[in-house]
Design an enzyme around this catalytic site. Structure first.
Site, PDB file in Angstrom:
ATOM      1  N   ASP A  74       0.850  -1.193   0.000  1.00  0.00           N
ATOM      2  CA  ASP A  74       0.000   0.000   0.000  1.00  0.00           C
ATOM      3  C   ASP A  74       0.887   1.245   0.000  1.00  0.00           C
ATOM      4  O   ASP A  74       1.715   1.408   0.896  1.00  0.00           O
ATOM      5  CB  ASP A  74      -0.889  -0.047   1.257  1.00  0.00           C
ATOM      6  CG  ASP A  74      -1.693   1.225   1.437  1.00  0.00           C
ATOM      7  OD1 ASP A  74      -1.909   1.940   0.445  1.00  0.00           O
ATOM      8  OD2 ASP A  74      -2.110   1.491   2.594  1.00  0.00           O
ATOM      9  N   ASN A  76      -0.314   4.552  -0.146  1.00  0.00           N
ATOM     10  CA  ASN A  76      -0.886   5.818   0.336  1.00  0.00           C
ATOM     11  C   ASN A  76      -1.609   5.703   1.683  1.00  0.00           C
ATOM     12  O   ASN A  76      -2.370   6.587   2.060  1.00  0.00           O
ATOM     13  CB  ASN A  76      -1.826   6.416  -0.712  1.00  0.00           C
ATOM     14  CG  ASN A  76      -2.982   5.474  -1.019  1.00  0.00           C
ATOM     15  OD1 ASN A  76      -2.996   4.335  -0.540  1.00  0.00           O
ATOM     16  ND2 ASN A  76      -3.942   5.940  -1.789  1.00  0.00           N
ATOM     17  N   ASP A  78      -4.090   3.898   2.771  1.00  0.00           N
ATOM     18  CA  ASP A  78      -5.530   3.645   2.918  1.00  0.00           C
ATOM     19  C   ASP A  78      -5.818   2.182   3.264  1.00  0.00           C
ATOM     20  O   ASP A  78      -6.974   1.762   3.310  1.00  0.00           O
ATOM     21  CB  ASP A  78      -6.306   4.073   1.663  1.00  0.00           C
ATOM     22  CG  ASP A  78      -5.968   3.231   0.441  1.00  0.00           C
ATOM     23  OD1 ASP A  78      -5.047   2.389   0.535  1.00  0.00           O
ATOM     24  OD2 ASP A  78      -6.609   3.403  -0.605  1.00  0.00           O
ATOM     25  N   ASP A  82      -1.801  -1.223  -3.799  1.00  0.00           N
ATOM     26  CA  ASP A  82      -2.081  -0.479  -5.028  1.00  0.00           C
ATOM     27  C   ASP A  82      -0.926  -0.610  -6.008  1.00  0.00           C
ATOM     28  O   ASP A  82       0.114  -1.196  -5.691  1.00  0.00           O
ATOM     29  CB  ASP A  82      -2.381   0.993  -4.698  1.00  0.00           C
ATOM     30  CG  ASP A  82      -1.367   1.569  -3.727  1.00  0.00           C
ATOM     31  OD1 ASP A  82      -0.158   1.464  -4.017  1.00  0.00           O
ATOM     32  OD2 ASP A  82      -1.759   2.079  -2.647  1.00  0.00           O
ATOM     33  N   ASP A 151      -5.509 -10.594 -15.519  1.00  0.00           N
ATOM     34  CA  ASP A 151      -6.648 -11.496 -15.335  1.00  0.00           C
ATOM     35  C   ASP A 151      -7.749 -11.058 -16.301  1.00  0.00           C
ATOM     36  O   ASP A 151      -8.024  -9.866 -16.411  1.00  0.00           O
ATOM     37  CB  ASP A 151      -7.158 -11.367 -13.888  1.00  0.00           C
ATOM     38  CG  ASP A 151      -7.539 -12.708 -13.303  1.00  0.00           C
ATOM     39  OD1 ASP A 151      -8.396 -13.372 -13.898  1.00  0.00           O
ATOM     40  OD2 ASP A 151      -6.990 -13.081 -12.247  1.00  0.00           O
ATOM     41  N   ASP A 253     -10.243 -16.218 -16.352  1.00  0.00           N
ATOM     42  CA  ASP A 253     -11.086 -16.637 -15.244  1.00  0.00           C
ATOM     43  C   ASP A 253     -12.220 -17.556 -15.717  1.00  0.00           C
ATOM     44  O   ASP A 253     -12.945 -17.207 -16.660  1.00  0.00           O
ATOM     45  CB  ASP A 253     -11.679 -15.358 -14.628  1.00  0.00           C
ATOM     46  CG  ASP A 253     -12.335 -15.599 -13.297  1.00  0.00           C
ATOM     47  OD1 ASP A 253     -11.617 -15.990 -12.367  1.00  0.00           O
ATOM     48  OD2 ASP A 253     -13.559 -15.397 -13.179  1.00  0.00           O
ATOM     49  N   GLU A 312      -8.252 -20.832 -16.571  1.00  0.00           N
ATOM     50  CA  GLU A 312      -8.621 -21.422 -15.298  1.00  0.00           C
ATOM     51  C   GLU A 312      -9.607 -22.526 -15.687  1.00  0.00           C
ATOM     52  O   GLU A 312     -10.729 -22.257 -16.092  1.00  0.00           O
ATOM     53  CB  GLU A 312      -9.293 -20.416 -14.366  1.00  0.00           C
ATOM     54  CG  GLU A 312      -9.564 -21.051 -13.012  1.00  0.00           C
ATOM     55  CD  GLU A 312     -10.502 -20.239 -12.109  1.00  0.00           C
ATOM     56  OE1 GLU A 312     -10.486 -20.474 -10.898  1.00  0.00           O
ATOM     57  OE2 GLU A 312     -11.246 -19.387 -12.621  1.00  0.00           O
ATOM     58  N   HIS A 386      -5.088 -17.250  -4.832  1.00  0.00           N
ATOM     59  CA  HIS A 386      -6.009 -16.398  -4.069  1.00  0.00           C
ATOM     60  C   HIS A 386      -7.317 -17.108  -3.725  1.00  0.00           C
ATOM     61  O   HIS A 386      -8.126 -16.558  -2.978  1.00  0.00           O
ATOM     62  CB  HIS A 386      -6.295 -15.128  -4.869  1.00  0.00           C
ATOM     63  CG  HIS A 386      -7.043 -15.431  -6.130  1.00  0.00           C
ATOM     64  ND1 HIS A 386      -6.459 -16.133  -7.173  1.00  0.00           N
ATOM     65  CD2 HIS A 386      -8.312 -15.177  -6.503  1.00  0.00           C
ATOM     66  CE1 HIS A 386      -7.359 -16.291  -8.123  1.00  0.00           C
ATOM     67  NE2 HIS A 386      -8.488 -15.726  -7.754  1.00  0.00           N
ATOM     68  N   ASP A 387      -7.549 -18.291  -4.285  1.00  0.00           N
ATOM     69  CA  ASP A 387      -8.762 -19.055  -3.963  1.00  0.00           C
ATOM     70  C   ASP A 387      -8.464 -20.201  -3.005  1.00  0.00           C
ATOM     71  O   ASP A 387      -9.344 -21.022  -2.732  1.00  0.00           O
ATOM     72  CB  ASP A 387      -9.369 -19.646  -5.250  1.00  0.00           C
ATOM     73  CG  ASP A 387      -9.916 -18.571  -6.161  1.00  0.00           C
ATOM     74  OD1 ASP A 387     -10.335 -17.512  -5.657  1.00  0.00           O
ATOM     75  OD2 ASP A 387      -9.919 -18.792  -7.387  1.00  0.00           O
TER      76      ASP A 387
HETATM   77  C1  GLC Z   1     -12.422 -17.624 -10.249  1.00  0.00           C
HETATM   78  C2  GLC Z   1     -11.554 -16.721  -9.422  1.00  0.00           C
HETATM   79  C3  GLC Z   1     -12.250 -16.450  -8.122  1.00  0.00           C
HETATM   80  C4  GLC Z   1     -13.559 -15.753  -8.412  1.00  0.00           C
HETATM   81  C5  GLC Z   1     -14.403 -16.537  -9.402  1.00  0.00           C
HETATM   82  C6  GLC Z   1     -15.480 -15.683  -9.986  1.00  0.00           C
HETATM   83  O1  GLC Z   1     -12.552 -18.874  -9.697  1.00  0.00           O
HETATM   84  O2  GLC Z   1     -10.294 -17.268  -9.262  1.00  0.00           O
HETATM   85  O3  GLC Z   1     -11.461 -15.696  -7.250  1.00  0.00           O
HETATM   86  O4  GLC Z   1     -14.267 -15.586  -7.218  1.00  0.00           O
HETATM   87  O5  GLC Z   1     -13.643 -17.021 -10.493  1.00  0.00           O
HETATM   88  O6  GLC Z   1     -14.943 -14.728 -10.855  1.00  0.00           O
HETATM   89 CA    CA Z   2      -3.482   2.127  -1.206  1.00  0.00          CA
END
Ligand code: GLC
Ligand code: CA
Length: 616
Positions: A74, A76, A78, A82, A151, A253, A312, A386-387
């Site tokens: 980050d 700034n 908040d 970013d 993405d 995605d 994906e 991230h999932d």
């Molecule tokens: C994919 C992404 C996930 C998102 C989902 C809907 O699985 O990796 O993070 O919630 O698609 O876009």
């Molecule tokens: Ca920020």
């Protein structure tokens, strides 16, 4: 010199020339034959692998580092990561020895699902910065020889996207057909599941036009109608704009979901079980038109640039994945599967992990997937994103005495398999699950919806919170990057959008840079090793050994007469491996002391990992 003599001389020279030419041609022909035979032999010897190595590509040889921009840095105060913050950390990213950055969505979004709900594909999310910040970031990446993969979220957009605002306004609006509608006078639409919804339905009633619209995810993420050629051309044009800006690829995605049976037939459980292994995701994906759409995308966009594409592979299986990535089909380059990360869940619960998950099954999944791409196409490998929860908490052991060893072991696995490794930010430090004790700490739409479902059903909420600590809660893997031991781990001077893990005091970049034995230093060694031995570690043949060994994952990689043995202990009891006739040579890497061999048996320490050359 007389004229005659000259002629004789010339004729002599001529004959000699002919003789010499024939000799040369003969020698070259022999050489070619010998070469062809030896090439043939080596094709047989190293199996199909040379086929893949003949199609060398930068994205096959790369290590991809995934950054969740919200949580990286980050700039700034908040509390939200970013683009400026990220740009300031590019020297660190480069120092890891990685080649490509995959960035989760950074487009304008109301953030119902942290950027996976896009309201403008051509602008940057306000919290992340401006298009100028983006341009600077991209230039700084390219200056360092790093590529950027964005993405691409085009199965759905946000309900706040202009297209949807128009579409919902009336049944005759020109944008109406950009989405999937079910007029209420036909009754209720046939059931489709909607992830992230408390009622579990993928249809939402919109009173404005007395219709339901389809959303495979939350109601804030309406599905786009790919059958409409206008939708396709809008998306292709948008992709072209980003490529013209210089981005190097897209991670797509849930891309197999873009095509569905839009007659929306009723499907019985029996049919689902019979045709789709009982899996909704398989039924909902890869509908009619998918490959036509992707080929159009390839023709109108992808084929014009030297870029990388990754699907994906939601709802794809070993038998359908090749359809996406077979180079002759001219669709996409790579795909990632869910079989590995779906292993070990207890049936009937939401992402509850069985701590005694089976290593033999794990090995089989990764070996079977390796063989899918042995002849053509190209695989990928990942253990976290991230999932997913943090890889060390899920597949290793995050107890203090095992965390470092097991995280290095998993790094060894990811970077010594065939297929492009996708490595998640913070895993190089051995970052762990945060294990929240209360629902108020969670931010993720998925966890909140699952919690509400259990609450409504009068289920065991305490148990749910417990299960999410080790299991699949996505926020476990989304906590801020741990840069140093200071407040908020140096991620922000403000209040972070998601709590920082308290173990930041030991697990952080600054501390690990100073320690030669840290997971961070080990990761850098592994990226170097993969580069130095790309013939073996990237393209070489993979062979699983001792498949029923419950503690040790053992395999060989080989190419061009070079062969290595990879030994990985996945258990806190270590494990052992029988060498048989193999003779060990030089160790390429070892996360502990050198291997000890006694009477042909190697005993591995808990979570020991080693790559060692084989002499035979
Ligand atoms: C994919 C992404 C996930 C998102 C989902 C809907 O699985 O990796 O993070 O919630 O698609 O876009
Ligand atoms: Ca920020």
């Amino acid at each position: 010199m007389s004229f005659i003599n000259k002629n004789i001389n010339e004729s002599y020279n001529f004959k000699f020339l002919i003789y010499f030419m024939f000799k040369q041609i003969f020698t070259v022909a022999i050489l070619i034959t010998v070469l062809m035979i030896s090439c043939n032999n080596s094709t047989n010897q190293t199996d199909q692998n040379t086929i893949n190595s003949k199609q060398e590509k930068w994205w096959k040889e790369a290590v991809v580092y995934q950054i969740y921009p919200r949580s990286f840095m980050d700039s700034n105060g908040d509390g939200v990561g970013d683009l400026k913050g990220l740009t300031g950390k590019l020297d660190y990213v480069k120092s890891l020895g990685i080649d490509i950055i995959w960035l989760n969505p950074i487009y304008s979004s109301p953030n119902a699902d942290n950027g996976y709900d896009i309201s403008n594909y051509d602008d940057i999310m306000k919290e992340f910065g401006t298009m100028d910040d983006f341009n600077v970031m991209l230039a700084e990446m390219h200056k360092r020889g790093l590529k950027l993969v964005m993405d691409l979220v085009v199965n759905h957009c946000s309900d706040e996207h202009e297209w949807f605002k128009q579409a919902r306004s009336s049944r005759t609006n020109p944008y109406r057909n950009y989405f999937h509608w079910w007029p209420a006078e036909k009754g209720k639409p046939p059931f489709r599941p909607g992830s992230f919804e408390v009622d579990g339905s993928g249809w939402r009633f919109d009173s404005l036009t007395n219709s339901y619209y389809l959303h495979y995810f939350s109601y804030k993420q309406p599905d786009l109608n790919w059958e409409n050629p206008k939708v396709r051309s809008e998306i292709f044009a948008m992709m072209n704009r980003w490529f013209k800006k210089g981005v190097d690829g897209f991670r797509m995605d849930v891309i197999p979901f873009i095509a569905k049976d839009t007659t929306f037939p009723v499907i019985t459980q029996k049919e689902l079980d019979k045709k789709y292994e009982g899996r909704w995701d398989v039924y909902m994906a890869s509908g009619p038109g998918l490959h036509q759409y992707l080929r159009e995308m390839n023709e109108q966009v992808l084929s014009k640039y030297d870029v990388m594409t990754l699907a994906e592979g939601a709802g794809t299986t070993k038998s359908t994945a090749m359809l996406l990535v077979d180079p002759e089909r001219k669709e996409l380059d790579m795909s990632y599967h869910f079989d590995g990360v779906s292993l070990g869940y207890v049936p009937g619960y939401f992402k509850k992990m069985n701590p005694n998950w089976n290593l033999v099954d794990f090995k089989k999944i990764y070996s079977d997937w390796d063989s899918v791409f042995a002849e053509k196409g190209w695989g990928t490998i990942y253990l976290g994103n991230h999932d997913q929860p943090r890889m060390v908490s899920r597949w290793g052991n995050d107890a203090p005495e095992y965390r470092e060893a097991s995280s290095k072991m998993l790094t060894t696995f990811l970077l010594s398999m065939r297929g492009t490794p996708f490595y998640y930010y913070g895993d190089e430090l051995g970052m762990t699950n945060i294990k929240f004790d209360k629902i108020e700490d969670y931010r993720d739409i998925e966890t909140l919806a699952e919690y509400a479902k259990i609450k409504n059903a009068g289920g065991d909420l305490k148990q749910f919170i417990e299960d999410q600590k080790t299991g699949g809660a996505r926020d476990n893997g989304r906590t801020p990057m741990q840069w140093n031991a200071e407040a908020n781990a140096g991620f922000t001077t403000g209040i972070p959008w998601l709590k920082v893990n308290e173990n930041k005091s030991e697990i952080n970049v600054e501390a690990e840079e100073k320690n030669d034995n840290s997971p961070l230093k080990y990761f850098k060694k592994m990226t170097g090793l993969r580069k130095d031995h790309k013939d073996v570690l990237v393209y070489g043949k993979y062979t699983l050994l001792d498949k029923d060994n419950p503690d040790v994952y053992a395999y060989t990689r080989e190419a061009n007469g070079k062969k290595v043995l990879v030994l990985l202990s996945f258990r806190k009891n270590g494990g052992s491996f029988q060498l048989d006739k193999m003779q060990l040579g030089e160790e390429w890497i070892n996360n502990m002391q050198p291997l000890q061999v006694k009477e042909n048996i190697i005993s591995l320490k808990p979570y020991q990992a080693c790559i060692v050359e084989l002499k035979n």
